[in-house]
Motif scaffolding. Structure first.
Motif, short mmCIF file in Angstrom:
data_model
loop_
_atom_site.label_atom_id
_atom_site.label_comp_id
_atom_site.label_asym_id
_atom_site.label_seq_id
_atom_site.Cartn_x
_atom_site.Cartn_y
_atom_site.Cartn_z
N ARG A 10 0.83 -1.20 0.00
CA ARG A 10 0.00 0.00 0.00
C ARG A 10 0.86 1.25 0.00
NH1 ARG A 10 -2.99 -1.58 3.67
NH2 ARG A 10 -2.17 -0.54 5.51
N ALA A 11 1.91 1.25 0.80
CA ALA A 11 2.82 2.40 0.85
C ALA A 11 3.49 2.61 -0.50
CB ALA A 11 3.88 2.17 1.94
N ASP A 12 3.83 1.50 -1.18
CA ASP A 12 4.46 1.60 -2.49
C ASP A 12 3.54 2.28 -3.50
OD1 ASP A 12 6.59 0.87 -4.45
OD2 ASP A 12 4.95 -0.31 -5.30
N VAL A 13 2.25 1.95 -3.42
CA VAL A 13 1.27 2.59 -4.32
C VAL A 13 1.19 4.08 -4.03
CG1 VAL A 13 -1.18 2.73 -4.91
CG2 VAL A 13 -0.09 0.50 -4.64
N TYR A 14 1.12 4.45 -2.73
CA TYR A 14 1.07 5.87 -2.37
C TYR A 14 2.28 6.61 -2.95
CZ TYR A 14 -2.46 4.80 1.25
OH TYR A 14 -3.58 4.42 1.92
N VAL A 15 3.46 6.06 -2.71
CA VAL A 15 4.69 6.73 -3.13
C VAL A 15 4.77 6.82 -4.65
CG1 VAL A 15 7.21 6.53 -3.18
CG2 VAL A 15 5.96 6.10 -1.05
N ARG A 95 4.73 2.07 -21.66
CA ARG A 95 4.76 2.10 -20.20
C ARG A 95 3.34 2.16 -19.64
NH1 ARG A 95 7.39 6.93 -16.45
NH2 ARG A 95 6.95 5.96 -14.42
N ALA A 96 3.07 1.28 -18.67
CA ALA A 96 1.74 1.24 -18.05
C ALA A 96 1.59 2.35 -17.02
CB ALA A 96 1.52 -0.11 -17.38
N THR A 97 0.34 2.66 -16.69
CA THR A 97 0.01 3.63 -15.65
C THR A 97 -0.68 2.89 -14.50
OG1 THR A 97 -0.24 5.43 -17.25
CG2 THR A 97 -1.32 5.70 -15.11
N THR A 98 -0.32 3.24 -13.29
CA THR A 98 -0.87 2.57 -12.11
C THR A 98 -2.19 3.20 -11.68
OG1 THR A 98 1.36 2.07 -11.32
CG2 THR A 98 -0.43 1.92 -9.71
N VAL A 99 -3.22 2.37 -11.51
CA VAL A 99 -4.47 2.79 -10.88
C VAL A 99 -4.71 1.88 -9.68
CG1 VAL A 99 -5.50 3.76 -12.95
CG2 VAL A 99 -5.84 1.34 -12.44
N VAL A 100 -5.60 2.30 -8.81
CA VAL A 100 -5.80 1.60 -7.54
C VAL A 100 -7.24 1.14 -7.39
CG1 VAL A 100 -5.60 1.80 -5.04
CG2 VAL A 100 -4.02 3.05 -6.49
N PHE A 101 -7.40 -0.08 -6.93
CA PHE A 101 -8.72 -0.61 -6.61
C PHE A 101 -8.76 -0.88 -5.11
CE2 PHE A 101 -11.45 -4.41 -5.95
CZ PHE A 101 -12.66 -3.85 -6.31
N TRP A 102 -9.74 -0.30 -4.44
CA TRP A 102 -9.84 -0.45 -2.98
C TRP A 102 -10.80 -1.58 -2.65
CZ3 TRP A 102 -6.60 2.25 0.04
CH2 TRP A 102 -6.01 3.39 -0.52
N LYS A 103 -10.39 -2.44 -1.73
CA LYS A 103 -11.20 -3.60 -1.37
C LYS A 103 -11.08 -3.86 0.13
CE LYS A 103 -12.04 -8.39 -2.79
NZ LYS A 103 -11.57 -9.51 -3.66
N MET A 123 -9.38 -1.55 4.82
CA MET A 123 -9.32 -1.55 3.36
C MET A 123 -7.87 -1.74 2.91
SD MET A 123 -12.53 -0.97 2.67
CE MET A 123 -12.55 -0.50 0.93
N PHE A 124 -7.71 -2.31 1.74
CA PHE A 124 -6.37 -2.37 1.17
C PHE A 124 -6.42 -1.92 -0.28
CE2 PHE A 124 -7.96 -6.54 -0.02
CZ PHE A 124 -7.39 -6.78 -1.26
N ALA A 125 -5.30 -1.40 -0.73
CA ALA A 125 -5.21 -0.88 -2.09
C ALA A 125 -4.51 -1.91 -2.97
CB ALA A 125 -4.44 0.43 -2.10
N ARG A 126 -5.15 -2.29 -4.04
CA ARG A 126 -4.55 -3.19 -5.00
C ARG A 126 -4.25 -2.41 -6.28
NH1 ARG A 126 -7.19 -8.71 -7.63
NH2 ARG A 126 -5.35 -9.29 -8.89
N ALA A 127 -3.04 -2.49 -6.72
CA ALA A 127 -2.62 -1.72 -7.89
C ALA A 127 -2.87 -2.51 -9.18
CB ALA A 127 -1.15 -1.36 -7.79
N PHE A 128 -3.32 -1.81 -10.21
CA PHE A 128 -3.50 -2.38 -11.54
C PHE A 128 -2.73 -1.52 -12.54
CE2 PHE A 128 -7.08 -4.26 -9.39
CZ PHE A 128 -7.23 -5.50 -9.99
N SER A 129 -2.28 -2.15 -13.60
CA SER A 129 -1.57 -1.43 -14.67
C SER A 129 -2.50 -1.29 -15.87
CB SER A 129 -0.31 -2.19 -15.08
OG SER A 129 0.61 -2.26 -14.01
N VAL A 130 -2.68 -0.06 -16.35
CA VAL A 130 -3.55 0.19 -17.49
C VAL A 130 -2.80 0.94 -18.58
CG1 VAL A 130 -5.67 0.16 -16.12
CG2 VAL A 130 -4.44 2.31 -16.45
N PHE A 131 -3.32 0.83 -19.79
CA PHE A 131 -2.73 1.48 -20.96
C PHE A 131 -3.81 2.31 -21.66
CE2 PHE A 131 -0.37 -2.39 -20.13
CZ PHE A 131 0.95 -2.02 -20.29
#
Length: 300
Positions: A10-15, A95-103, A123-131
């Protein structure tokens, strides 16, 4: 082990997302840009290929950043698998872009991660890569219909009026006065174009959305304080969200540069700050839409 690995992820996604936003704002010496400033076209309203739904909150901000950096002209995004499912191919090296899904955490009742001690679900944040669609081959996006400019401006006028926030048009300064719960704006003729007028008016009514009897945000900060910068950042994102909905460009205000340094300090001091600002901005945007007659009719 699970607890520490989840927290680290989660911290990695924030940063990661915060660093991308900071880099976008600091783009080039003397050319500070904010990702929530846009031209009002479909790129300002990012949506997902698979679900057809609009992204919200921090994901919208993250995709604005990617669109700004990539020079994309369309707001359609999808994962690698979603593009493959419609017969498209992400180009090699993109290069992909990071988005977050909260669950919510799920457990059998014995996992301490389920509850944070206050009765609220964890809650936890799950990162997804989108184009972006501009990063793939083999897909032609459908054309997006655009209302005439005059109609869009009329919709903006109605939208802000429907918020029910008293506005006085006089003088040369724009501000929200909490003691009287009123917005004060220079007359329309003082602005360089209609988009600037509606952008500033929406910004000030955005501050009003945080009044105690509405969404109860902290409006007590003075210029230069962290709380003041956080509120300004929230309302700037809010303005970007609503103006995107209305198809109107969100231009930087004349005093934009005065706020940039304080925004950057807040973002650099706390990687979670932009997530909080985007969440509060989305909450305010939702509140504004609920005030519209069509939303009330649907609810009825």
């Amino acid at each position: 082990m699970f607890r520490s690995s989840a927290s680290a992820a989660r911290a990695d996604v924030y940063v990661r997302i915060t660093e991308e936003i900071i880099a976008a704002i600091e783009h080039g010496p003397g050319d500070w840009r904010a990702p929530w400033h846009h031209n009002g076209t479909s790129i300002a309203r990012p949506s997902n290929l698979g679900s057809g739904k609009r992204y919200r909150g921090i994901n919208t901000v993250a995709l604005w950043v990617a669109a700004m950096n990539g020079g994309y002209a369309d707001g359609l995004w999808g994962t690698y698998r979603q593009w493959a499912a419609v017969g498209a191919q992400v180009r090699k090296g993109e290069r992909a872009t990071t988005v977050v899904f909260w669950k919510q955490f799920e457990s059998d009742g014995g996992d301490a991660l389920e509850d944070d001690g206050s009765g609220r679900k964890r809650m936890f944040a799950r990162a997804f890569s989108v184009f972006n669609v501009a990063q793939v081959d083999g897909f032609a996006p459908a054309p997006v219909a655009t209302l005439p400019e005059a109609d869009r401006h009329a919709h903006a006028e109605d939208f802000i009026t429907n918020l029910g926030i008293a506005t006085t048009f006089e003088g040369s300064e724009a501000y929200y006065r909490p003691s009287t719960d009123s917005v004060h704006m220079p007359p329309f003729d003082c602005f360089r174009d209609p988009a600037s007028f509606y952008g500033v008016w929406l910004h000030e009514t955005g501050h009003a959305s945080g009044a105690k009897h509405r969404l109860d945000r902290d409006l007590s900060g003075r210029f230069g304080s962290a709380s003041y910068a956080a509120e300004e950042c929230c309302v700037e994102i809010l303005s970007g969200l609503i103006l995107a909905d209305l198809g109107i460009a969100h231009h930087p205000r004349p005093d934009h540069a005065a706020y940039i340094a304080s925004w950057l300090k807040v973002l650099k001091d706390d990687p979670r700050a932009i997530f909080t600002a985007a969440s509060k901005a989305q909450q305010a945007a939702d509140w504004m839409w609920i005030q519209q007659p069509q939303a009330q009719e649907l609810a009825a």
